[in-house]
Design an enzyme around this catalytic site. Structure first.
Site, PDB file in Angstrom:
ATOM      1  N   CYS A 163       0.695  -1.089   0.031  1.00 15.00           N
ATOM      2  CA  CYS A 163       0.054   0.051   0.005  1.00 15.00           C
ATOM      3  C   CYS A 163       0.765   1.245   0.014  1.00 15.00           C
ATOM      4  O   CYS A 163       0.392   2.145  -0.043  1.00 15.00           O
ATOM      5  CB  CYS A 163      -0.957  -0.164   1.188  1.00 15.00           C
ATOM      6  SG  CYS A 163      -2.257  -1.364   1.377  1.00 15.00           S
ATOM      7  N   HIS A 303      -2.171   7.941   6.221  1.00 19.80           N
ATOM      8  CA  HIS A 303      -2.603   6.773   5.793  1.00 19.80           C
ATOM      9  C   HIS A 303      -4.023   6.314   6.120  1.00 19.80           C
ATOM     10  O   HIS A 303      -4.524   5.863   5.417  1.00 19.80           O
ATOM     11  CB  HIS A 303      -1.388   5.756   6.139  1.00 19.80           C
ATOM     12  CG  HIS A 303      -1.496   4.402   5.497  1.00 19.80           C
ATOM     13  ND1 HIS A 303      -1.352   4.249   4.089  1.00 19.80           N
ATOM     14  CD2 HIS A 303      -1.892   3.229   6.040  1.00 19.80           C
ATOM     15  CE1 HIS A 303      -1.748   2.888   3.881  1.00 19.80           C
ATOM     16  NE2 HIS A 303      -1.780   2.167   5.129  1.00 19.80           N
ATOM     17  N   GLU A 314      -0.338   5.599  14.047  1.00 20.92           N
ATOM     18  CA  GLU A 314       0.122   6.778  13.159  1.00 20.92           C
ATOM     19  C   GLU A 314       0.038   8.334  13.702  1.00 20.92           C
ATOM     20  O   GLU A 314       0.937   8.922  13.733  1.00 20.92           O
ATOM     21  CB  GLU A 314      -0.674   6.923  11.750  1.00 20.92           C
ATOM     22  CG  GLU A 314      -0.314   7.965  10.904  1.00 20.92           C
ATOM     23  CD  GLU A 314      -1.100   7.932   9.333  1.00 20.92           C
ATOM     24  OE1 GLU A 314      -0.570   8.916   8.579  1.00 20.92           O
ATOM     25  OE2 GLU A 314      -2.022   7.195   9.269  1.00 20.92           O
ATOM     26  N   LYS A 335      -9.233   8.523   2.726  1.00 22.77           N
ATOM     27  CA  LYS A 335      -9.618   7.110   2.537  1.00 22.77           C
ATOM     28  C   LYS A 335     -11.098   7.248   2.970  1.00 22.77           C
ATOM     29  O   LYS A 335     -11.629   5.926   2.712  1.00 22.77           O
ATOM     30  CB  LYS A 335      -8.889   6.034   3.163  1.00 22.77           C
ATOM     31  CG  LYS A 335      -7.484   5.883   2.618  1.00 22.77           C
ATOM     32  CD  LYS A 335      -6.874   4.799   3.147  1.00 22.77           C
ATOM     33  CE  LYS A 335      -5.117   4.335   2.431  1.00 22.77           C
ATOM     34  NZ  LYS A 335      -4.317   5.714   2.896  1.00 22.77           N
ATOM     35  N   HIS A 340      -9.893   2.472   0.164  1.00 21.25           N
ATOM     36  CA  HIS A 340      -7.999   2.044   0.067  1.00 21.25           C
ATOM     37  C   HIS A 340      -7.904   1.758  -1.334  1.00 21.25           C
ATOM     38  O   HIS A 340      -8.114   0.385  -1.551  1.00 21.25           O
ATOM     39  CB  HIS A 340      -7.957   1.242   1.344  1.00 21.25           C
ATOM     40  CG  HIS A 340      -6.700   1.082   1.484  1.00 21.25           C
ATOM     41  ND1 HIS A 340      -5.600   1.572   0.634  1.00 21.25           N
ATOM     42  CD2 HIS A 340      -5.846   0.265   2.379  1.00 21.25           C
ATOM     43  CE1 HIS A 340      -4.334   1.179   1.298  1.00 21.25           C
ATOM     44  NE2 HIS A 340      -4.477   0.675   2.152  1.00 21.25           N
ATOM     45  N   PHE A 401       1.582  -3.238   3.962  1.00 16.21           N
ATOM     46  CA  PHE A 401       2.294  -4.687   4.415  1.00 16.21           C
ATOM     47  C   PHE A 401       3.600  -5.022   4.111  1.00 16.21           C
ATOM     48  O   PHE A 401       3.982  -4.671   3.029  1.00 16.21           O
ATOM     49  CB  PHE A 401       1.072  -5.697   3.644  1.00 16.21           C
ATOM     50  CG  PHE A 401      -0.294  -5.926   4.099  1.00 16.21           C
ATOM     51  CD1 PHE A 401      -0.611  -5.017   5.428  1.00 16.21           C
ATOM     52  CD2 PHE A 401      -1.108  -6.720   3.819  1.00 16.21           C
ATOM     53  CE1 PHE A 401      -2.004  -5.083   5.788  1.00 16.21           C
ATOM     54  CE2 PHE A 401      -2.114  -6.745   4.336  1.00 16.21           C
ATOM     55  CZ  PHE A 401      -2.836  -6.218   5.055  1.00 16.21           C
TER      56      PHE A 401
END
Length: 413
Positions: A163, A303, A314, A335, A340, A401
């Site tokens: 991502c 994110h 975050e 998002k 996403h 990931f």
């Protein structure tokens, strides 16, 4: 600006919010959601517990020829649409092909082509598998087609970091210009994974929201009732130029891509390091690279996928980096509207951060009815927030990931 400076002169996108960059940006400022119930029988046929996604708003066939759609996986189709728009938005700069690069990434690549090819082999035999299957499924297919379209010969690259792929592609584009390899680089990210197998896999990992009765309200970063992300699809592409090249041709400049910060957690294949060490390193490196201080940062596009652990990790990392300067930051979690886009997310959110700096307007975060009490950064909710006058900076964060962390620092000059 110095000869090392990299600026943005073109923007392109096709997303769940719109078929181009201006429409997408306008929908984001309006707080619209691109999540919708899917028009298929996947839930009944395969037992998939999720019936909605942030599907592409405009069918690629409206902008691509039939031969193009036949020889490209949807991920490459989206990238081509965004790249053509970005190139025209930049004024179709005249540049020697040896000084033109392309970096377009995807987290997964041509998954539709891969799985359709396997189905064809099983059901109809090897002779019916399309001869273009490999060029369509390979993760570098999108950038290959973009480089062919534009005649980019300085290098065509497809970095894969889940991502974070789209943001890392932009970071690599910056490095190409700084290193003197290119004067202009077309870069971004794309993804087309709204297919029953990836959705089933994400659902099995319990990372998807299950709000089937409320798709538009399902992605809710920082809300106490968040239950996972909404899978999306689309692409965003930016045209980067050296400041000198842009100035020489009188190009309009949206913003300066001032700093790149990269790190890796080396912690877990899917979960972020709960201490946020890698995220902190990426942001600090981006600020150091840009030569700016925490007090200069007025906006962050997070994110923020709408997962229980990731969102707050975050925000803690942001406060660790910025300290008390965090209190004057306007945080956006876009998002909540786009879903996403996986490998396309970092590119689209960089586009949003560039537009935010250029227009001095931070897009809203929607669906946050009950903000998490542990949220440590001022959140832009429901309506856009005005950014201050003068010299300002923004950060776009993208995490993937495998522990990939990318932070990009953007300034207005």
């Amino acid at each position: 600006m110095s000869t090392r400076d990299v600026v943005v002169t073109g923007l392109g996108a096709t997303t769940p919010l719109g078929g181009d960059a201006p429409t997408t940006w306008a929908a984001a400022l309006a707080g619209e959601s691109g999540a919708r119930t899917m028009d298929n029988d996947w839930s009944e046929k395969y037992g998939i517990p999720v019936t909605f996604a942030a599907t592409i708003k405009e069918d690629p066939s409206e902008k691509l020829s039939r031969p193009e759609t036949k020889r490209m996986d949807p991920s490459a189709q989206y990238a081509m649409i965004a790249a053509r728009e970005a190139w025209q938005d930049a004024g179709a700069p005249e540049v020697d092909g040896d000084r033109l690069g392309a970096v377009v990434s995807s987290g997964i690549g041509g998954i539709w082509t891969t799985l359709d090819g396997w189905d064809t082999l099983r059901e109809r035999g090897a002779r019916r598998v399309l001869p273009m299957t490999v060029p369509m499924l390979m993760p570098n297919s999108a950038v290959a087609y973009v480089s062919l379209e534009l005649g980019a010969k300085a290098g065509a690259h497809a970095l894969v970091s889940a991502c974070a792929s789209g943001a890392e592609a932009i970071g690599y584009g910056i490095d190409m210009i700084r290193a003197g390899r290119a004067d202009v680089v077309v870069c971004g990210g794309t993804e087309a994974t709204i297919h029953p197998m990836p959705i089933a896999a994400f659902a099995a990992s319990r990372t998807l929201s299950l709000r089937n009765d409320d798709p538009a309200g399902a992605s809710r970063p920082y809300d106490v009732d968040r239950d996972g992300f909404v899978i999306g699809e689309g692409a965003a592409v930016l045209v980067l130029e050296s400041a000198a090249h842009a100035a020489a041709r009188g190009a309009r400049v949206y913003a300066r891509l001032a700093g790149v910060g990269l790190s890796s957690d080396a912690y877990h294949i899917t979960s972020p390091d709960p201490d946020g060490t890698g995220q902190v390193s990426a942001m600090r490196r981006a600020l150091d690279d840009a030569g700016i201080a925490g007090r200069d940062v007025v906006h962050i596009n997070a994110h923020a996928t709408s997962t229980k652990v990731g969102d707050l990790t975050e925000t803690r990392s942001i406060r660790t980096v910025l300290g008390e300067e965090t209190d004057h930051v306007q945080l956006s979690a876009t998002k909540s509207m786009t879903g996403h886009l996986l490998g396309g997310a970092g590119a689209l959110e960089t586009l949003f951060a560039v537009k935010a700096v250029h227009e001095r307007l931070a897009p809203p975060t929607i669906n946050v009815a009950n903000p998490d009490p542990e949220l440590q950064v001022p959140l832009v909710r429901d309506e856009p927030a005005r950014l201050p006058d003068g010299d300002i900076a923004a950060i776009n964060n993208s995490f993937g990931f495998g522990g990939h962390n990318v932070a990009l620092a953007i300034t207005n000059g």
